[in-house]
Design a protein around this motif. Structure first.
Motif, PDB file in Angstrom:
ATOM      1  N   ALA A  96       0.922  -1.189  -0.166  1.00  0.00           N
ATOM      2  CA  ALA A  96      -0.005   0.152   0.074  1.00  0.00           C
ATOM      3  C   ALA A  96       0.913   1.278   0.109  1.00  0.00           C
ATOM      4  O   ALA A  96       0.521   2.080  -0.666  1.00  0.00           O
ATOM      5  CB  ALA A  96      -1.006  -0.062   1.351  1.00  0.00           C
ATOM      6  N   ASN A 145       4.051   1.431  -1.122  1.00  0.00           N
ATOM      7  CA  ASN A 145       4.595   1.452  -2.404  1.00  0.00           C
ATOM      8  C   ASN A 145       3.460   2.054  -3.321  1.00  0.00           C
ATOM      9  O   ASN A 145       4.160   2.771  -4.311  1.00  0.00           O
ATOM     10  CB  ASN A 145       5.071   0.155  -2.755  1.00  0.00           C
ATOM     11  CG  ASN A 145       5.458   0.008  -4.134  1.00  0.00           C
ATOM     12  OD1 ASN A 145       4.551  -0.490  -4.969  1.00  0.00           O
ATOM     13  ND2 ASN A 145       6.252   0.466  -4.690  1.00  0.00           N
ATOM     14  N   LEU A 146       2.375   1.796  -3.085  1.00  0.00           N
ATOM     15  CA  LEU A 146       1.324   2.408  -4.473  1.00  0.00           C
ATOM     16  C   LEU A 146       0.817   3.625  -4.132  1.00  0.00           C
ATOM     17  O   LEU A 146       0.209   4.037  -4.910  1.00  0.00           O
ATOM     18  CB  LEU A 146       0.205   1.404  -4.234  1.00  0.00           C
ATOM     19  CG  LEU A 146       0.403  -0.165  -4.827  1.00  0.00           C
ATOM     20  CD1 LEU A 146      -0.690  -0.891  -4.612  1.00  0.00           C
ATOM     21  CD2 LEU A 146       0.607  -0.226  -6.104  1.00  0.00           C
ATOM     22  N   GLY A 147       1.352   4.553  -3.138  1.00  0.00           N
ATOM     23  CA  GLY A 147       1.395   5.898  -2.888  1.00  0.00           C
ATOM     24  C   GLY A 147       0.621   6.161  -1.645  1.00  0.00           C
ATOM     25  O   GLY A 147       0.475   7.386  -1.672  1.00  0.00           O
ATOM     26  N   ALA A 148       0.295   5.217  -0.953  1.00  0.00           N
ATOM     27  CA  ALA A 148      -0.763   5.807   0.233  1.00  0.00           C
ATOM     28  C   ALA A 148       0.029   6.387   1.130  1.00  0.00           C
ATOM     29  O   ALA A 148       1.231   5.731   1.547  1.00  0.00           O
ATOM     30  CB  ALA A 148      -1.220   4.453   0.737  1.00  0.00           C
ATOM     31  N   ILE A 160       7.183   4.121  -7.989  1.00  0.00           N
ATOM     32  CA  ILE A 160       7.749   2.949  -8.677  1.00  0.00           C
ATOM     33  C   ILE A 160       6.838   1.697  -8.265  1.00  0.00           C
ATOM     34  O   ILE A 160       6.272   1.587  -7.371  1.00  0.00           O
ATOM     35  CB  ILE A 160       9.016   2.771  -8.016  1.00  0.00           C
ATOM     36  CG1 ILE A 160      10.221   3.660  -8.165  1.00  0.00           C
ATOM     37  CG2 ILE A 160       9.508   1.054  -8.383  1.00  0.00           C
ATOM     38  CD1 ILE A 160      11.496   3.138  -7.456  1.00  0.00           C
ATOM     39  N   GLY A 161       6.481   1.134  -9.524  1.00  0.00           N
ATOM     40  CA  GLY A 161       5.662  -0.202  -9.360  1.00  0.00           C
ATOM     41  C   GLY A 161       6.338  -1.330  -8.727  1.00  0.00           C
ATOM     42  O   GLY A 161       7.775  -1.477  -8.988  1.00  0.00           O
ATOM     43  N   PRO A 201      -3.920   2.443  -6.368  1.00  0.00           N
ATOM     44  CA  PRO A 201      -2.836   3.380  -6.577  1.00  0.00           C
ATOM     45  C   PRO A 201      -3.253   4.723  -6.975  1.00  0.00           C
ATOM     46  O   PRO A 201      -3.103   5.763  -6.931  1.00  0.00           O
ATOM     47  CB  PRO A 201      -1.810   2.856  -7.461  1.00  0.00           C
ATOM     48  CG  PRO A 201      -2.482   1.367  -8.103  1.00  0.00           C
ATOM     49  CD  PRO A 201      -3.634   1.039  -6.673  1.00  0.00           C
ATOM     50  N   ARG A 231      -3.746   8.651  -5.704  1.00  0.00           N
ATOM     51  CA  ARG A 231      -3.361   9.818  -6.693  1.00  0.00           C
ATOM     52  C   ARG A 231      -4.664  10.642  -6.879  1.00  0.00           C
ATOM     53  O   ARG A 231      -4.420  11.509  -7.464  1.00  0.00           O
ATOM     54  CB  ARG A 231      -2.909   9.229  -7.854  1.00  0.00           C
ATOM     55  CG  ARG A 231      -1.258   8.751  -7.419  1.00  0.00           C
ATOM     56  CD  ARG A 231      -0.653   7.851  -8.793  1.00  0.00           C
ATOM     57  NE  ARG A 231       0.611   7.420  -8.496  1.00  0.00           N
ATOM     58  CZ  ARG A 231       1.082   6.491  -7.652  1.00  0.00           C
ATOM     59  NH1 ARG A 231       0.029   5.647  -6.947  1.00  0.00           N
ATOM     60  NH2 ARG A 231       2.150   6.042  -7.426  1.00  0.00           N
ATOM     61  N   ARG A 284      -1.783  -4.198 -11.055  1.00  0.00           N
ATOM     62  CA  ARG A 284      -1.873  -3.004 -10.134  1.00  0.00           C
ATOM     63  C   ARG A 284      -0.597  -2.294  -9.980  1.00  0.00           C
ATOM     64  O   ARG A 284      -0.499  -1.041  -9.805  1.00  0.00           O
ATOM     65  CB  ARG A 284      -1.919  -3.628  -8.804  1.00  0.00           C
ATOM     66  CG  ARG A 284      -2.035  -2.881  -7.583  1.00  0.00           C
ATOM     67  CD  ARG A 284      -2.577  -3.515  -6.268  1.00  0.00           C
ATOM     68  NE  ARG A 284      -1.490  -4.092  -5.792  1.00  0.00           N
ATOM     69  CZ  ARG A 284      -1.153  -4.784  -4.628  1.00  0.00           C
ATOM     70  NH1 ARG A 284      -2.246  -4.965  -3.762  1.00  0.00           N
ATOM     71  NH2 ARG A 284      -0.147  -5.370  -4.289  1.00  0.00           N
ATOM     72  N   ALA A 285       0.636  -2.931 -10.247  1.00  0.00           N
ATOM     73  CA  ALA A 285       1.968  -2.275 -10.232  1.00  0.00           C
ATOM     74  C   ALA A 285       2.091  -1.410 -11.553  1.00  0.00           C
ATOM     75  O   ALA A 285       3.014  -0.522 -11.632  1.00  0.00           O
ATOM     76  CB  ALA A 285       2.932  -3.278 -10.298  1.00  0.00           C
ATOM     77  N   PHE A 324      -0.596   2.712 -12.715  1.00  0.00           N
ATOM     78  CA  PHE A 324      -0.230   4.154 -12.508  1.00  0.00           C
ATOM     79  C   PHE A 324       0.739   4.520 -13.295  1.00  0.00           C
ATOM     80  O   PHE A 324       1.482   5.736 -13.258  1.00  0.00           O
ATOM     81  CB  PHE A 324      -0.086   4.437 -10.967  1.00  0.00           C
ATOM     82  CG  PHE A 324       0.990   3.879 -10.472  1.00  0.00           C
ATOM     83  CD1 PHE A 324       2.223   4.190 -10.197  1.00  0.00           C
ATOM     84  CD2 PHE A 324       0.763   2.551  -9.865  1.00  0.00           C
ATOM     85  CE1 PHE A 324       3.203   3.721  -9.608  1.00  0.00           C
ATOM     86  CE2 PHE A 324       1.758   1.717  -9.184  1.00  0.00           C
ATOM     87  CZ  PHE A 324       2.796   2.400  -9.090  1.00  0.00           C
TER      88      PHE A 324
END
Lengths: 293, 363
Positions: free
Chosen positions: A192, A194-197, B78-79, B100, B104, B147-148, B151
């Motif tokens: 989470a 890593n995904l920007g949270a 980074i993914g 993600p 954003r 998912r990675a 974005f």
């Protein structure tokens, strides 16, 4: 698919090792004790509330119609609910801390939770009397600090009951929540993040929802225990904070009105069962990851 | 769309233990680089530092031209695909992939169209409303990839993403991931302990051992010209035979095995012809020729056949050389008919055989 296999394999293993006879022989002594020591007296008490020279609902009528008793029931529900919420608000951060801290420190915090847990409820309740009484530690402190000139009335109030019950029941909430938090794989919050949270989003979107089975279990246990709590409210509560269990106690030991005590106990039992079932239904609606408690 | 990743003299110590020592590599935009090594070699630690989960003890990490060493993981963009996929079990496939984008703060319509595209990309169009637990391992893997990538990160990291899949699915996914990476042009850093996977997928492979990058090269170079005995042994099947140098003769370099057997190798480059110094020759099974008769008399290495293993397209023959029961693997044609106990001779191809000094800390 393959994820479930080891789980099932473990179950069938024990079934192969121990037959049904073995299981029953292990259960039987306990079952016997349960029937003689619990089921029979409870049945006697309950049936006594319905039968008084033939079938009667007079005791239930009295319990429902007399304002005192409905007030006590509602108060009991309210106090149990407040205690559960307080325990959750205090207990969740503690459980989270234990699950996050590294070795020596997590043990220290866990010990702070467990050692009181292993101490007698009576001792812990008396400790609150020492703290809350007119010339107790808290009042002395408040007067010394100049917050108040007269000692506050803390003991024998609903506040004292809620405070002491929250303290006594806290471990019952902390332990299941900690268990749930501990089973969350470390890579989920990492993913989470890593995904920007932000760290706050990581907690509310991932960690907290995944700890819900533990939260539900802990709240259910705390709430049910609080509904039937006897010792602590009896010691630190006053007449204005009378709860169901204390009331039932009075009926059996002082008034000696056993049928009426049975009626009150039945009402408490039914309330508890209904609420427990509602909780479970709520838990079952939780998608796919319930802990099975 | 890809951006370069530069790792500059990065060290990572845990207590007194150096998990990564002086890692330096520049990964070009759009390049596929594998970090290959056994467990505990520091490859995952290095990946965690690129992702931003770990701070390097010293050194710098750059993405594009930007120094991201101090940038927290959630702002590196980074993914990453985790070893066990790390799908959120309480969210549907759609919600997982949308996560993600929601972080954003994209508009709802935008999120829906981009998640739809991502699902198409990994061929899971109809599974958006499922929970991860209702998917097979391969499907979960694909959701993690979607998912990675949803974005549009310039860099994608994968930490042994195929470890949990069976062999056939694994090979399928290798091609799919490679194709996806190439068509999107995303820069890939891929951690694996599977040398076959690293060789088939990568533009370049960085072989790591004991926290050090031992060699960074394209798969062919890595296979044909390993830079150290470790790389030689770790990548592909390799015979490592202890020898000492004796002399240079008309039929090539004359060597002696530890057991005293003498043999010569034509066209072998010996940089330091020192008879005192123990060395190792490294030769692939397919570069050694096996024969029953020693035609050139005394220059081939004599051995005894131990076992023949039929492997379909070829037969792998195990030959014992010398008294120490040292086994040399030789690849022969499929219907070779050697019998255990038979004497046979090994001929090495000097141009395809490496020679390593037998240093004290080599492994």
């Amino acid at each position: 698919m393959s994820i479930k296999e080891p789980h099932n394999a473990g179950r069938s293993d024990s079934r192969i090792l121990y037959g049904a006879g073995m299981s029953w022989s292990l259960i039987l002594p306990w079952l016997g004790l349960l029937v003689v020591g619990f089921a029979y007296p409870v049945f006697k008490l309950l049936s006594g509330s319905f039968f008084d020279d033939g079938f009667t609902l007079v005791h239930y009528q009295r319990a429902v119609t007399e304002p005192l008793y409905t007030a006590v029931l509602l108060r009991t529900l309210r106090i149990a609910l407040i205690v559960t919420v307080c325990a959750l608000l205090v207990g969740y951060p503690i459980a989270y801390a234990i699950s996050k801290l590294v070795r020596p420190w997590s043990m220290v915090v866990a010990a702070c939770v467990l050692i009181p847990f292993w101490t007698s409820i009576l001792v812990r309740s008396y400790a609150w009397i020492v703290l809350l009484q007119r010339k107790g530690l808290i009042n002395t402190l408040l007067i010394d600090l100049g917050v108040t000139s007269e000692p506050l009335r803390l003991l024998y109030t609903e506040f004292a009951v809620i405070l002491a019950m929250t303290h006594v029941l806290l471990p019952f909430l902390i332990l299941p929540v900690y268990g749930a938090l501990k089973t969350i794989p470390a890579d989920l919050p990492m993913a989470a993040y890593n995904l920007g949270a932000t760290p706050i989003k990581v907690f509310w979107k991932v960690v907290f929802p995944l700890s819900l089975p533990g939260v539900f279990a802990g709240c259910l246990i705390t709430f049910i225990l609080a509904l039937g709590f006897y010792i602590t409210p009896a010691l630190v509560g006053g007449p204005n904070s009378l709860m169901m269990a204390t009331l039932i106690g009075q009926q059996t030991t002082q008034v000696l009105n056993w049928p009426f005590a049975g009626a009150l106990a039945t009402i408490l039992l039914i309330t508890t069962v209904v609420l427990a079932v509602m909780f479970r239904t709520l838990l079952a609606k939780n998608r796919g990851f319930s802990s099975g408690i | 769309m890809g951006q370069s990743v530069e790792i500059k003299d990065v060290w990572k110590s845990f207590g007194g233990f150096d998990a990564v020592r002086s890692a330096t590599v520049k990964i070009q935009a759009g390049e596929f680089l594998s970090l290959l090594g056994p467990s505990g070699s520091g490859k995952s630690t290095l990946l965690m530092m690129v992702a931003g989960f770990l701070q390097p003890t010293s050194g710098k990490i750059l993405i594009g031209d930007e120094d991201v060493t101090a940038v927290p993981a959630n702002r590196r963009g980074i993914g990453m695909v985790f070893q066990k996929y790390a799908l959120f079990p309480h969210m549907t496939v759609f919600e997982n992939i949308a996560f993600p984008l929601k972080m954003r703060k994209l508009r709802r319509s935008e999120i829906e169209s981009r998640v739809g595209q991502a699902l198409d990309l990994v061929k899971l169009r109809d599974l958006g409303s499922r929970l991860p637990i209702q998917l097979s391992g391969g499907q979960q893997q694909r959701v993690a990839v979607a998912r990675a990538l949803v974005f549009e990160p310039p860099v994608l990291l994968m930490d042994e993403p195929l470890g949990a899949l069976d062999k056939k699915l694994r090979e399928e996914m290798q091609f799919e991931i490679k194709n996806l990476q190439q068509s999107l042009g995303v820069t890939m850093v891929y951690v694996t302990h599977d040398q076959e996977e690293a060789l088939t997928m990568s533009d370049r492979v960085a072989v790591m051992n004991h926290g050090e990058m031992q060699q960074i090269a394209d798969p062919k170079t890595l296979y044909r010209e390993p830079g150290s005995p470790f790389v030689a042994d770790f990548v592909g099947k390799m015979n490592l035979i202890e020898v000492t140098y004796v002399d240079q003769t008309a039929s090539g370099a004359l060597l002696k095995t530890a057991g005293g057997n003498r043999f010569s190798i034509q066209n072998l480059a010996v940089s330091t012809p020192d008879p005192e110094r123990p060395m190792k020759i490294a030769a692939r099974p397919e570069t050694i020729a096996l024969s029953r008769r020693n035609e050139t008399s005394g220059t081939l290495l004599e051995g005894t056949i131990h076992q023949c293993v039929f492997m379909g397209s070829m037969t792998m023959v195990q030959v014992i050389v010398g008294p120490e029961d040292e086994v040399v693997y030789v690849q022969t044609e499929a219907d070779a008919s050697y019998k255990p106990g038979e004497v046979a001779y090994l001929e090495f191809d000097g141009s395809r055989t490496s020679l390593f000094a037998h240093g004290p800390d080599e492994n």
